[in-house]
Design a protein around this motif. Structure first.
Motif, PDB file in Angstrom:
ATOM      1  N   SER A 166       0.819  -1.216   0.000  1.00 16.90           N
ATOM      2  CA  SER A 166       0.000   0.000   0.000  1.00 16.90           C
ATOM      3  C   SER A 166       0.851   1.263   0.000  1.00 16.90           C
ATOM      4  N   ARG A 167       2.144   1.138  -0.166  1.00 18.10           N
ATOM      5  CA  ARG A 167       3.029   2.308  -0.070  1.00 18.10           C
ATOM      6  C   ARG A 167       2.700   3.339  -1.151  1.00 18.10           C
ATOM      7  N   VAL A 168       2.636   4.589  -0.745  1.00 10.48           N
ATOM      8  CA  VAL A 168       2.522   5.683  -1.715  1.00 10.48           C
ATOM      9  C   VAL A 168       3.703   6.630  -1.493  1.00 10.48           C
ATOM     10  N   GLU A 169       4.252   7.125  -2.584  1.00  9.12           N
ATOM     11  CA  GLU A 169       5.442   7.991  -2.530  1.00  9.12           C
ATOM     12  C   GLU A 169       5.245   9.163  -3.478  1.00  9.12           C
ATOM     13  N   SER A 170       5.637  10.328  -3.052  1.00 12.16           N
ATOM     14  CA  SER A 170       5.712  11.463  -3.978  1.00 12.16           C
ATOM     15  C   SER A 170       7.152  11.575  -4.466  1.00 12.16           C
ATOM     16  N   ASP A 171       7.320  12.294  -5.539  1.00 12.52           N
ATOM     17  CA  ASP A 171       8.663  12.727  -5.974  1.00 12.52           C
ATOM     18  C   ASP A 171       9.615  11.600  -6.333  1.00 12.52           C
ATOM     19  N   ILE A 172       9.073  10.413  -6.614  1.00 13.04           N
ATOM     20  CA  ILE A 172       9.930   9.318  -7.067  1.00 13.04           C
ATOM     21  C   ILE A 172       9.350   8.818  -8.388  1.00 13.04           C
ATOM     22  N   VAL A 176      10.899   3.458 -11.027  1.00 12.91           N
ATOM     23  CA  VAL A 176      11.984   3.251 -10.060  1.00 12.91           C
ATOM     24  C   VAL A 176      11.388   2.959  -8.682  1.00 12.91           C
ATOM     25  N   GLY A 177      10.331   3.683  -8.334  1.00 18.66           N
ATOM     26  CA  GLY A 177       9.690   3.474  -7.037  1.00 18.66           C
ATOM     27  C   GLY A 177       9.154   2.048  -6.911  1.00 18.66           C
ATOM     28  N   ARG A 178       8.589   1.533  -8.002  1.00 17.89           N
ATOM     29  CA  ARG A 178       8.062   0.152  -7.987  1.00 17.89           C
ATOM     30  C   ARG A 178       9.207  -0.846  -7.780  1.00 17.89           C
ATOM     31  N   ALA A 179      10.335  -0.595  -8.469  1.00 17.56           N
ATOM     32  CA  ALA A 179      11.481  -1.506  -8.333  1.00 17.56           C
ATOM     33  C   ALA A 179      12.025  -1.464  -6.899  1.00 17.56           C
ATOM     34  N   MET A 180      12.066  -0.256  -6.319  1.00 14.02           N
ATOM     35  CA  MET A 180      12.555  -0.140  -4.933  1.00 14.02           C
ATOM     36  C   MET A 180      11.595  -0.830  -3.968  1.00 14.02           C
ATOM     37  N   LEU A 181      10.295  -0.667  -4.219  1.00 10.11           N
ATOM     38  CA  LEU A 181       9.316  -1.307  -3.327  1.00 10.11           C
ATOM     39  C   LEU A 181       9.410  -2.828  -3.434  1.00 10.11           C
ATOM     40  N   ASP A 182       9.529  -3.325  -4.666  1.00 11.71           N
ATOM     41  CA  ASP A 182       9.660  -4.788  -4.839  1.00 11.71           C
ATOM     42  C   ASP A 182      10.914  -5.283  -4.107  1.00 11.71           C
ATOM     43  N   ALA A 183      12.018  -4.524  -4.219  1.00 13.64           N
ATOM     44  CA  ALA A 183      13.267  -4.931  -3.556  1.00 13.64           C
ATOM     45  C   ALA A 183      13.081  -4.932  -2.042  1.00 13.64           C
ATOM     46  N   ASN A 190       6.796 -11.439   5.253  1.00 15.20           N
ATOM     47  CA  ASN A 190       5.355 -11.491   4.968  1.00 15.20           C
ATOM     48  C   ASN A 190       4.875 -10.060   4.710  1.00 15.20           C
ATOM     49  N   PRO A 191       5.319  -9.461   3.580  1.00 11.82           N
ATOM     50  CA  PRO A 191       5.143  -8.014   3.407  1.00 11.82           C
ATOM     51  C   PRO A 191       3.696  -7.552   3.256  1.00 11.82           C
ATOM     52  N   THR A 192       2.795  -8.457   2.840  1.00  8.83           N
ATOM     53  CA  THR A 192       1.389  -8.054   2.717  1.00  8.83           C
ATOM     54  C   THR A 192       0.573  -8.686   3.849  1.00  8.83           C
ATOM     55  N   ALA A 193       1.186  -8.722   5.038  1.00 14.99           N
ATOM     56  CA  ALA A 193       0.600  -9.417   6.192  1.00 14.99           C
ATOM     57  C   ALA A 193      -0.869  -9.060   6.425  1.00 14.99           C
ATOM     58  N   ALA A 194      -1.192  -7.765   6.378  1.00 15.46           N
ATOM     59  CA  ALA A 194      -2.523  -7.330   6.831  1.00 15.46           C
ATOM     60  C   ALA A 194      -3.644  -7.973   6.034  1.00 15.46           C
ATOM     61  N   ALA A 233      16.622   0.174   0.241  1.00 17.56           N
ATOM     62  CA  ALA A 233      15.749  -0.337  -0.825  1.00 17.56           C
ATOM     63  C   ALA A 233      16.387  -0.086  -2.189  1.00 17.56           C
ATOM     64  N   ALA A 234      16.964   1.102  -2.363  1.00 17.13           N
ATOM     65  CA  ALA A 234      17.601   1.430  -3.646  1.00 17.13           C
ATOM     66  C   ALA A 234      18.796   0.517  -3.898  1.00 17.13           C
ATOM     67  N   ASP A 235      19.606   0.308  -2.867  1.00 16.66           N
ATOM     68  CA  ASP A 235      20.775  -0.576  -3.022  1.00 16.66           C
ATOM     69  C   ASP A 235      20.338  -1.995  -3.387  1.00 16.66           C
ATOM     70  N   GLN A 236      19.251  -2.449  -2.741  1.00 15.83           N
ATOM     71  CA  GLN A 236      18.761  -3.800  -3.036  1.00 15.83           C
ATOM     72  C   GLN A 236      18.273  -3.894  -4.484  1.00 15.83           C
ATOM     73  N   ALA A 237      17.576  -2.834  -4.944  1.00 18.10           N
ATOM     74  CA  ALA A 237      17.085  -2.837  -6.330  1.00 18.10           C
ATOM     75  C   ALA A 237      18.252  -2.840  -7.318  1.00 18.10           C
ATOM     76  N   VAL A 238      19.327  -2.122  -6.961  1.00 20.46           N
ATOM     77  CA  VAL A 238      20.523  -2.141  -7.820  1.00 20.46           C
ATOM     78  C   VAL A 238      21.097  -3.563  -7.841  1.00 20.46           C
ATOM     79  N   THR A 239      21.203  -4.161  -6.653  1.00 22.01           N
ATOM     80  CA  THR A 239      21.711  -5.545  -6.572  1.00 22.01           C
ATOM     81  C   THR A 239      20.834  -6.495  -7.394  1.00 22.01           C
ATOM     82  N   ASP A 240      19.512  -6.271  -7.338  1.00 20.91           N
ATOM     83  CA  ASP A 240      18.590  -7.132  -8.091  1.00 20.91           C
ATOM     84  C   ASP A 240      18.666  -6.867  -9.590  1.00 20.91           C
TER      85      ASP A 240
END
Ligand SMILES: C[S@@+](CC[C@H](N)C(=O)[O-])C[C@H]1O[C@@H](n2cnc3c(N)ncnc32)[C@H](O)[C@@H]1O
Length: 278
Positions: A166-172, A176-183, A190-194, A233-240
């Motif tokens: 459910s993350r929302v971000e401005s200014d990204i 790229v924001g989707r890739a960072m969120l996936d990373a 269990n990221p979608t626990a709720a 998150a950005a570093d992980q997305a770069v690694t991925d």
């Protein structure tokens, strides 16, 4: 949360039972303290406490009690004759919770334990509080079955958890924001626990109240400025291999500049469920 700069604090070690390195523990405590101070978290907690309807003498258990903030609140509501127990697998966080309870003059017990193996007899608990824990538990269904097992008939379980999708971000940049969120989400058990909690609670034989609580956990500007979590998150997305190092740097610069200007917006939703045992 701006203190989350210890190099040992990584997405893969945050809030894991075995993470006891001093820098990492300091960072975890800083995150929890910042979340304790967030008005949106307090609104959801107040809603959930109303649903918990803690009575004097109730046996209360705070699973994944962290720094013990809610354990203390449950103890104040249940009164001096009640048994209130914080179950926390991380030995260092448990020690922080014990020290804070002692300094507040609140008598509660803390013990080692996992949500999936609660050290409690069947039908021995009136109120279970389990806040933002199951996101870190791979087999959340097993944990909810354990919660149902230890609840007495008439008992209430307050299950509060995040849904990172459910993350929302401005200014990204959205891609790229989707890739960072996936990373980011790939590093959480269990990221979608709720969203799974109603099914898990009903499968465990609990009733779920139709009124579901929710609150956006909005990250303050100072947290977003040079945010260590965004960096991880950005570093992980770069690694991925899903974004380039240049995209990572540009995104972090843009987010930081927006936060500096005061208009950056970054939030996830935390949901609350009141579950009852017949
Ligand atoms: C984000 S913190 C939330 C702490 C506290 N409930 C709060 O809301 O302030 C997650 C907590 O869950 C604990 N935890 C992680 N895995 C767990 C497990 N399998 N069983 C119980 N607790 C666990 C962590 O050690 C940490 O204290």
């Amino acid at each position: 949360m701006s203190e989350v700069s210890g190099t040992s604090f990584t997405l893969g070690t945050a809030f894991r039972p075995g993470t006891v390195d001093a820098d990492a523990v300091h960072a975890m405590v800083s995150v929890l303290d910042a979340q304790d101070a967030a008005p949106s978290i307090e609104r959801l907690r107040a809603w959930a406490l109303a649903g918990a309807d803690v009575r004097r003498g109730d046996t209360c258990v705070d699973i994944g009690s962290g720094t013990g903030t809610m354990t203390r609140r449950l103890a104040r509501l249940a009164g001096p004759d009640a048994r209130v127990l914080g179950i926390e697998p991380n030995a260092m966080l448990r020690r922080v919770a014990e020290e804070r309870c002692a300094s507040h003059g609140v008598e509660v017990e803390f013990c080692q334990g996992l949500a999936t193996e609660l050290p409690l007899p069947d039908e021995s608990v009136d109120v279970v509080w389990c806040e933002r824990v199951l996101q870190h538990v791979p087999d959340a269904q097993a944990a909810v079955v354990e919660i149902a097992r230890v609840l007495r008939p008439g008992g209430r379980a307050l299950l509060l958890d995040s849904d990172h999708a459910s993350r929302v971000e401005s200014d990204i940049d959205p891609v790229v924001g989707r890739a960072m969120l996936d990373a980011f989400m790939s590093q959480i058990a269990n990221p979608t626990a709720a969203r799974h909690l109603p099914r898990q609670a009903m499968t465990a034989g609990l009733h779920v109240d139709p009124d579901v609580g929710s609150s956006a956990l909005v990250y303050p500007q100072d947290v977003l400025m040079g945010s260590h979590m965004s960096r991880l998150a950005a570093d992980q997305a770069v690694t991925d291999g899903t974004i380039t190092p240049a995209q990572a740097e540009e995104t972090l610069r843009t987010q930081s500049a927006a936060a500096d200007a005061g208009w950056a917006f970054s939030a996830i939703t935390v949901f609350g469920f009141v579950c009852r045992k017949d």
